[in-house]
Write a protein that holds these residues in place. Sequence first.
Motif, PDB file in Angstrom:
ATOM      1  N   THR A 145      21.100   7.320 -13.113  1.00 40.64           N
ATOM      2  CA  THR A 145      20.044   7.706 -14.072  1.00 40.64           C
ATOM      3  C   THR A 145      19.026   8.610 -13.405  1.00 40.64           C
ATOM      4  O   THR A 145      18.467   9.497 -14.047  1.00 40.64           O
ATOM      5  N   GLN A 146      18.807   8.416 -12.101  1.00 40.80           N
ATOM      6  CA  GLN A 146      17.866   9.281 -11.409  1.00 40.80           C
ATOM      7  C   GLN A 146      18.322  10.735 -11.457  1.00 40.80           C
ATOM      8  O   GLN A 146      17.533  11.641 -11.746  1.00 40.80           O
TER       9      GLN A 146
ATOM     10  N   ASN B 149      17.457  10.714 -23.413  1.00 38.92           N
ATOM     11  CA  ASN B 149      17.972  10.330 -22.116  1.00 38.92           C
ATOM     12  C   ASN B 149      17.631   8.870 -21.787  1.00 38.92           C
ATOM     13  O   ASN B 149      18.462   8.103 -21.320  1.00 38.92           O
TER      14      ASN B 149
ATOM     15  N   GLU C  37      20.197  12.099 -13.658  1.00 38.23           N
ATOM     16  CA  GLU C  37      19.990  12.580 -15.040  1.00 38.23           C
ATOM     17  C   GLU C  37      18.518  12.889 -15.306  1.00 38.23           C
ATOM     18  O   GLU C  37      18.180  13.919 -15.880  1.00 38.23           O
ATOM     19  N   ASP C  38      17.654  11.963 -14.910  1.00 37.80           N
ATOM     20  CA  ASP C  38      16.218  12.158 -15.135  1.00 37.80           C
ATOM     21  C   ASP C  38      15.728  13.428 -14.451  1.00 37.80           C
ATOM     22  O   ASP C  38      14.937  14.176 -15.012  1.00 37.80           O
ATOM     23  N   LEU C  39      16.189  13.660 -13.230  1.00 40.06           N
ATOM     24  CA  LEU C  39      15.694  14.803 -12.477  1.00 40.06           C
ATOM     25  C   LEU C  39      16.198  16.100 -13.080  1.00 40.06           C
ATOM     26  O   LEU C  39      15.464  17.091 -13.153  1.00 40.06           O
ATOM     27  N   VAL C  40      17.431  16.085 -13.537  1.00 40.21           N
ATOM     28  CA  VAL C  40      17.953  17.291 -14.189  1.00 40.21           C
ATOM     29  C   VAL C  40      17.169  17.528 -15.482  1.00 40.21           C
ATOM     30  O   VAL C  40      16.747  18.644 -15.779  1.00 40.21           O
ATOM     31  N   ALA C  41      16.916  16.455 -16.221  1.00 45.14           N
ATOM     32  CA  ALA C  41      16.161  16.583 -17.468  1.00 45.14           C
ATOM     33  C   ALA C  41      14.754  17.077 -17.179  1.00 45.14           C
ATOM     34  O   ALA C  41      14.209  17.916 -17.891  1.00 45.14           O
TER      35      ALA C  41
ATOM     36  N   GLN D 182      20.264   5.981 -21.234  1.00 48.08           N
ATOM     37  CA  GLN D 182      20.345   5.207 -19.995  1.00 48.08           C
ATOM     38  C   GLN D 182      20.208   3.718 -20.272  1.00 48.08           C
ATOM     39  O   GLN D 182      20.837   2.893 -19.615  1.00 48.08           O
TER      40      GLN D 182
ATOM     41  N   ARG E 298      14.925  15.700 -25.249  1.00 50.41           N
ATOM     42  CA  ARG E 298      15.977  15.463 -24.276  1.00 50.41           C
ATOM     43  C   ARG E 298      15.661  14.259 -23.390  1.00 50.41           C
ATOM     44  O   ARG E 298      16.495  13.384 -23.172  1.00 50.41           O
ATOM     45  N   ASN E 299      14.420  14.215 -22.911  1.00 53.30           N
ATOM     46  CA  ASN E 299      14.082  13.108 -22.018  1.00 53.30           C
ATOM     47  C   ASN E 299      14.085  11.782 -22.769  1.00 53.30           C
ATOM     48  O   ASN E 299      14.566  10.776 -22.258  1.00 53.30           O
TER      49      ASN E 299
ATOM     50  N   ASN F  68      11.530   5.610 -15.834  1.00 55.70           N
ATOM     51  CA  ASN F  68      11.573   7.037 -16.128  1.00 55.70           C
ATOM     52  C   ASN F  68      10.293   7.721 -15.672  1.00 55.70           C
ATOM     53  O   ASN F  68      10.323   8.797 -15.064  1.00 55.70           O
TER      54      ASN F  68
ATOM     55  N   ASN G 184      10.420   8.336 -12.035  1.00 54.83           N
ATOM     56  CA  ASN G 184      11.303   9.427 -11.648  1.00 54.83           C
ATOM     57  C   ASN G 184      10.702  10.768 -12.018  1.00 54.83           C
ATOM     58  O   ASN G 184      10.816  11.739 -11.276  1.00 54.83           O
ATOM     59  N   ILE G 185      10.061  10.833 -13.196  1.00 53.98           N
ATOM     60  CA  ILE G 185       9.533  12.117 -13.661  1.00 53.98           C
ATOM     61  C   ILE G 185       8.283  12.504 -12.876  1.00 53.98           C
ATOM     62  O   ILE G 185       8.100  13.651 -12.498  1.00 53.98           O
TER      63      ILE G 185
END
Lengths: 511, 307, 324, 324
Positions: B50-51, D54, B53-57, D58, D50-51, D291, D294-295
Amino acid sequence: MAQTDIAVRVQGVAKSFGSTRILNDITIDFHKGTVHALVGENGAGKSSVGKIVGGYYSADEGVVEIFGDQVTRFSPRDALQRGVAMIHQELQLVPELTVLQNVFLGLETNSGGVLTRGDLARFHDLEKTCEFALDPNAKVATLRIAERQKVEIMRAVAREARVIIMDEPTSSLTEDEAERLHALIARLKSQGTTVIYVSHFLDHIIANCDSVTVMRDGQVIRTDPIAGETKQSLVDSMLGQASEIIWPDLPPAPATTVAPVAELRNVHTSTGLTDISLKIRPGEIVGLIGLVGAGRTEIGHVMFGADRILSGSYSIDGVEYPRLTIPQAVAKGVALVPEDRRKQGLVLTQTTRPNVSLASLGKIARGGILKPRTERERVKRMIDHFGIVPGRIDGDVAFYSGGNQQKVLLSKWAVEKPRLLILDEPSRGVDIGARQRIHEFIVEMAAAGVGVLLISSELEEVINLSHRGYLMSEGRIFAEADCRTLSVETALHRIFHAQSELDQQEKGTNP
Amino acid sequence: EDINIAYLASSSQNGFNQAIYEGIEKAAAEYDNVNVEIFDGEFSAPVQFTQVEDLVAGGRFDAMIVTPNDTVGIATALEDAAAAGVKVAATLFPIGPDLKNMEPQVTGLVTTVASDPSIGAERQANEVVAFCEDKDPCKVVVLIGQLIYPFDNLRYETFQKVLGEHANIEIVATGEGNYSPETSLTAMQDILQSHSDLDAVLSNADQHLMGAEIAILDAGLDLEAIYLIGGGLNQIATDAIRGGQWDASLAQFPVSMGEAALKAMVSSLNGEEVPTWIDESKLGTSPAVVTKEWLDENPDFTAEWQG
Amino acid sequence: MTDMTTTGKTAPRITAATIGDFARQYGVLIIIAALLIGLSFASENFFTARNLLNILNQSAPLAIIACALTLVIIGGGFDLSTGAVFGVASVSAGWLAINVDPYVGIAAGPLIGMFLGAVNGLIITGFGVHSFLVTLATSLVYRGIAILITGGALIPVRIAEFSWLGREKIGLVNVAVLVFLAFMVLMMFLLNRTTFGRKVFAVGGNEEAAILSGIRTNLVKVMTFSLSGAAAGLAGVISVSRISMAEPQAGAGMELEAIAAVILGGTSIMGGAGAVWRSVSGVLLMALIGNGFNILNVNPFFKDLTTGVIIVIAVALAASASRR
Amino acid sequence: MTDMTTTGKTAPRITAATIGDFARQYGVLIIIAALLIGLSFASENFFTARNLLNILNQSAPLAIIACALTLVIIGGGFDLSTGAVFGVASVSAGWLAINVDPYVGIAAGPLIGMFLGAVNGLIITGFGVHSFLVTLATSLVYRGIAILITGGALIPVRIAEFSWLGREKIGLVNVAVLVFLAFMVLMMFLLNRTTFGRKVFAVGGNEEAAILSGIRTNLVKVMTFSLSGAAAGLAGVISVSRISMAEPQAGAGMELEAIAAVILGGTSIMGGAGAVWRSVSGVLLMALIGNGFNILNVNPFFKDLTTGVIIVIAVALAASASRR
Ligand SMILES: Nc1ncnc2c1ncn2[C@@H]1O[C@H](COP(=O)(O)OP(=O)(O)OP(=O)(O)O)[C@@H](O)[C@H]1O
Ligand SMILES: Nc1ncnc2c1ncn2[C@@H]1O[C@H](COP(=O)(O)OP(=O)(O)OP(=O)(O)O)[C@@H](O)[C@H]1O
Ligand SMILES: [Mg+2]
Ligand SMILES: [Mg+2]
């Protein structure tokens, strides 16, 4: 000094839950060394007044004085320290501990926190005052409800409280045991203890109390000395209108030729029943008459498929069921209103609606999917029928007054007309008006052809409401009687007689 | 223009991964436009997935360096990342089903800084063979991480194969150490109940030897006489080998690994060719297997990670 | 039990019912006995004083936690933070041992644990929230703190004044085992011989009844959680001193092992009933299984499966005996 | 709720009590809203379709498990085996997809899960033992089976007919998200609109009363555990198909995350009360925290700590509103 003889003074007290006001401007003086009754309909607020004095609820407005001291932040602990103990309507014991441990909970003999011997001696001293004949080492979880009630009473007495609040202390006791409690109360009173006594048994109140406060809808209607009160005068004040206290007329008994809806033949069980034979015909009300521990509840359980039959047979509508299960019994139209409403009857996490529907889900669903409108109508009908307060379909049953919880429990089995209705203490804790409605309900059921098995510790109730009765003692039926000719006195006499005969036999065989 | 690079650690709370990140930061500091950040994979394959994916997003990063928790599962996410224009490098292990293949098994992967675990395992096993040369029987206890990890399975198979070629060597017991001194201690204590006559302990990780050493001492055995070889070469191992308690450790160089990976990413982002495989075992200053002898000759040597 | 009293006057008869009752009461002990016998036959190295003491020594930290946890669970609570408290205590003790004084480090472990346990108790009682959720949350917080203390690295603590606790022996017996036994006796005493213990049973059995008896139930709960924290701290110190190494991830998963041991022993998850010896039996049962695997050198692939099956058997044995 | 209806006739007043009630009822939602707003300000990448999709995608596997687990917990049970069932379903599905047929693999996941769940239920009701201990034991057994199936290795499953479930999108939305939504609606329907749901509430609220109402409580329990198993199996298949790889350790720790989400949402751990939407909120709250980390890339050292603190705040918010 008028002040000094007041033990507890409640002045202008109000209490709300959310925005529902349950007590309004309550003012009562409880005098030292007296027995002061609180009466009122279910939900009138009697228990709530008790809980405020006992420190369990805190008042929103008004003043509570205990022996002249005004109490502000109050807890059960503070109340106990000031000499106020309470016996709650819904028994509060620790099931895994023994009788002894429950009685002295928080009061154990100790030195510096280390338990020392002495509790047993204290228990025996207490037993001299109470005379309850409880086994101090029995686990409370194994006790029947009447015995648990006695433990509660002993616990309050053990606190050596100057004020004891008793919220329906006799609701599970037989007449005999209630008498013993009243003798105990008289002893306590003579030692200067104040007793606040809540009960629906108006006869008990008239016989044992000094003064009475009548409550209605969270308000005090009047406080008067008991002298000069009659059952009727109290009922009129409680209900706010004149009303008659009557036993309803029974429908005609079915002919003896009618095939029974349920029949036990020579049944033995591991729960202590010996050689039980009985018949219930459609439209007939059959009472079980006996003292606590006679095995009446067990008969109800066997007929409901809750206990196994070791030998003998049981038939419903002529078909034998050697290994009846509860779901089978329910499917056959057998209904049981159990004696312990909180433990065995209600799902307290749920509201009125699902509780009422629980035993007849099939009737409000198609293919397993609920039909909400049908359900709502049925529940509404029951609320109106029994006068359940609050009258909301989704009321939180956990917070209902004791009597109203009992009505919800009855609704569960009344909502569908059963074939055989087993009622174990159906009017426990309900007010006199509701009691009449329950009696009418029983009679209506019988009139509609339902066979009814009635168990009640109030002999007057069983005898007046039954066509026929079985007299029981120690797990046996020793006689059958026509209730229309039986009197309470003869019934009691015969039970005691049978009891002593049995005792004799025991002695004979077991020297 | 600024370059942003993410480091996806298998766990940020692990000394080895921290050392890799230290190398990444050190190398980044040599440029004035490179920013790096670390992400915690919590030793969990789905978390790392998921990381990615999150980073690409999030779209903040030009490149990512991954120390995979799961070398196969992460591949699909990394392919997506590469397809979205993010440069990807792997450290410690290759990405893809074949642990021995260091060439990219995933489309778009720029480079892999790693070495084949079986080669290191073979080197360790050969040290044991050398020690056992004139012992017959030579009883060896193996402490492996966890056999459910593919790389540990590969290492264990390699140990078995190499030692199995010598008739005098016998693997008397195998314990799972799970990279924890505590677990290894328990396993070793139990093993010693039946095998107090052991000659050598062969382990893939230094953490296991920490537990084994204590068990051996507590059992009253002669630590000197027993040959202990671990893997990772952290500072604790270095001190223990210098002090003569342990005998050897397979060297690893996480800081250099991080440096190499970062430099490769920056070069690639600048449009330069980079090798598809950088051999980790050649990054350090020491031989592949470090012994007391070598450490005595190099008294100034310090390990690249603490433990 | 019901039977015993009724047949009490005649000579003690051993009936199916009494055997069943025994099995239900002492199911874990039966399984332990079966394992002891089985393993003794399977390996001559098993039934030796050394190996048995070894098992005790290895289980000491977990057993200490389980003993105190018993009180929490009997009191109707649940402590999921013991693993994290273990971690914080480990790294704090290690740090203090190196930077201040070894004895300060040893003393600090249980004290810090007790403090963290008290924090759990105060949050639980202050907000009136179920301990499951609170300790789950605080376990994250505590683990975070442990990591911050060390920066994620290991702290080697190779000091003799520190490591005696985990490694020394008095005669044949490890100090850690003695500490565990002393702690166990203390917990048994607290639970069965003090008013505090009685209150713990009451709070777990029926909190409302306890309140109405004037018991300060919140205080009782805070105390049980403090004890549990102190035990986790003590266990952490023993473990650090044993491996001479403090790591922030130490004790991960231990909270579940401890709970499993307590419940496996037969203490009721619903509170109100249980015993310390039961939890110790639970710990020993699991330790025996692990020891058996290591001694017999069975393929570790089968370890989880076997452990699970043995627990199911233990559970089934205890339960089938209680059938009517 | 009590208030609303009785004051119904007057104009709706917003009192402190009603706000308190709202906070107590919807505490998690308030925290979620606060996080959504905070994170939107903190990063422009956060509040994008998108996020957000996402995050949903997930969380889909965990959310599916939590939805079915809600029924188990309302029914008074506890399922600690969902992580292990997830593992068995993962490897079986992967193996079948490769060796038999991809669609068989997909179908097998939930079915195998349901079977394992039913086994849990049968052991629990058959022996009358608390589900905590039983599922703890079976989780070991199941995990062992998963390891034996693969021999400890990974199974790569790179087949398009298999991986669509985890990776395809319909329009903007992942198939997995749609599966999750459908499953959630199904669970809500079962719980609130069927007789089965009623029975689940009754069994958890007062088992004795349920029995005395003629409900086959054992059957109800077996069914809730079967549903929970099926959900874990479905989640496992989605997860394998997403990462194109089956591993026996998959889903480790998920059982606790799922339980935490359910309880965090506000479903009572004591059984008898709760809702599916609550569990989904619990899952989303935890997913949002992850999330956000990560963001925003906060130092991961603080992640556990922050997650723990946010849970404590959520808990405290809900609880403080319910004081008397
Ligand atoms: N904790 C509570 N929350 C909400 N409502 C409550 C609570 N306690 C009592 N009530 C409400 O207050 C009212 C009075 O209840 P109380 O128990 O005092 O009645 P009672 O006179 O003792 O009746 P009964 O004879 O049936 O026992 C009832 O309508 C009840 O529903
Ligand atoms: N589960 C049981 N096992 C063994 N004996 C039991 C059990 N339950 C009750 N008994 C015994 O059976 C006898 C009958 O008890 P029961 O509760 O049926 O009396 P009852 O007449 O219904 O009285 P009440 O309902 O007024 O309390 C008692 O002596 C009791 O101790
Ligand atoms: Mg009342
Ligand atoms: Mg009865």
